[in-house]
Design an enzyme around this catalytic site. Structure first.
Site, PDB file in Angstrom:
ATOM      1  N   LYS A  47     -36.061 -13.381  27.750  1.00  0.00           N
ATOM      2  CA  LYS A  47     -35.750 -13.574  29.171  1.00  0.00           C
ATOM      3  C   LYS A  47     -36.884 -14.308  29.887  1.00  0.00           C
ATOM      4  CE  LYS A  47     -32.808  -9.464  29.495  1.00  0.00           C
ATOM      5  NZ  LYS A  47     -32.685  -8.105  30.084  1.00  0.00           N
ATOM      6  N   ALA A  70     -37.812  -7.934  31.723  1.00  0.00           N
ATOM      7  CA  ALA A  70     -37.733  -6.608  31.115  1.00  0.00           C
ATOM      8  C   ALA A  70     -36.365  -6.414  30.473  1.00  0.00           C
ATOM      9  CB  ALA A  70     -37.977  -5.529  32.164  1.00  0.00           C
ATOM     10  N   ASP A  71     -36.313  -5.511  29.515  1.00  0.00           N
ATOM     11  CA  ASP A  71     -35.034  -5.108  28.933  1.00  0.00           C
ATOM     12  C   ASP A  71     -35.115  -3.619  28.629  1.00  0.00           C
ATOM     13  OD1 ASP A  71     -32.411  -6.422  27.835  1.00  0.00           O
ATOM     14  OD2 ASP A  71     -32.965  -4.817  26.446  1.00  0.00           O
ATOM     15  N   THR A  72     -34.117  -2.874  29.095  1.00  0.00           N
ATOM     16  CA  THR A  72     -34.099  -1.421  28.933  1.00  0.00           C
ATOM     17  C   THR A  72     -32.974  -1.019  27.990  1.00  0.00           C
ATOM     18  OG1 THR A  72     -35.030  -1.119  31.138  1.00  0.00           O
ATOM     19  CG2 THR A  72     -33.914   0.792  30.156  1.00  0.00           C
TER      20      THR A  72
END
Length: 196
Positions: free
Chosen positions: A53, A68-70
């Site tokens: 990203k 960010a990636d959750t």
């Protein structure tokens, strides 16, 4: 000396956290395939996706691009965003009365350089009966969230306790973000970013 912060995310929760910190930032929404593979380690997947990203918007001079990636993980399986209400209810049933892990991968990129980190938080759900699960899903809150819940909304009523960073469960672990800022030579000064 100033720096422009860019948030490479469509997440309203991440925007909310940065706004709470009093930071000015620009939003750019990345178009990244967020799929994972069954054998991929969740922490590695979260970092990989965050980095992808951030790289989708190469940082210009004077910019820091935050992405960010959750991921919500139970029984070594990553639970993504539910496709519909039925899948959201199945996820709620699976998480009910159990503990799961939330991983957020972070990438903070400057021209020619990215700093990466991951945060893990353990989350305990109270036991939910079928009617409660249906009521929660009917609010619509679970439909755009990994693991089909949001701790900062109605989901607060189903989370029994956590171990770790609350903001990680929202999607942006604040202390990890501040650590990445320091690695880039900046620090948070309660509403602004200043050079170290």
């Amino acid at each position: 000396m100033t720096v422009r912060l860019v948030l490479a995310s469509a997440s309203l929760r991440r925007r909310e956290i940065l706004t709470r910190l009093g930071l000015d930032f620009e939003v750019r929404i990345p178009a990244v395939d967020e799929s994972t593979t069954p054998d991929e380690d969740p922490a590695d997947a979260a970092i990989r996706l965050a980095e992808a990203k951030a790289k989708s918007f190469p940082a210009a001079r004077g910019e820091l691009v935050l992405a960010a990636d959750t991921l919500v993980v139970i029984d070594d399986e990553i639970l993504g965003k539910p496709a519909d209400a039925a899948e959201a209810e199945r996820m709620a049933a699976r998480l009910s009365g159990r503990v799961h892990n939330v991983y957020t991968g972070l990438a903070l990129a400057a021209p020619g350089r990215a700093e990466l980190a991951v945060e893990r938080t353990r989350v305990w759900f109270r036991t939910l009966d079928g009617a409660e699960r249906a009521e929660y899903v009917a609010t619509g809150e679970p439909l755009d969230k990994a693991g089909a819940y949001g701790i900062q909304g109605f989901g607060a009523a189903i989370v029994e306790r956590i171990e770790g960073d609350y903001f990680n469960v929202m999607g942006l672990p604040v202390q990890r973000f501040l650590e990445l800022l320091r690695r880039h030579g900046w620090r948070y000064a309660f509403g602004s970013l200043v050079p170290l």
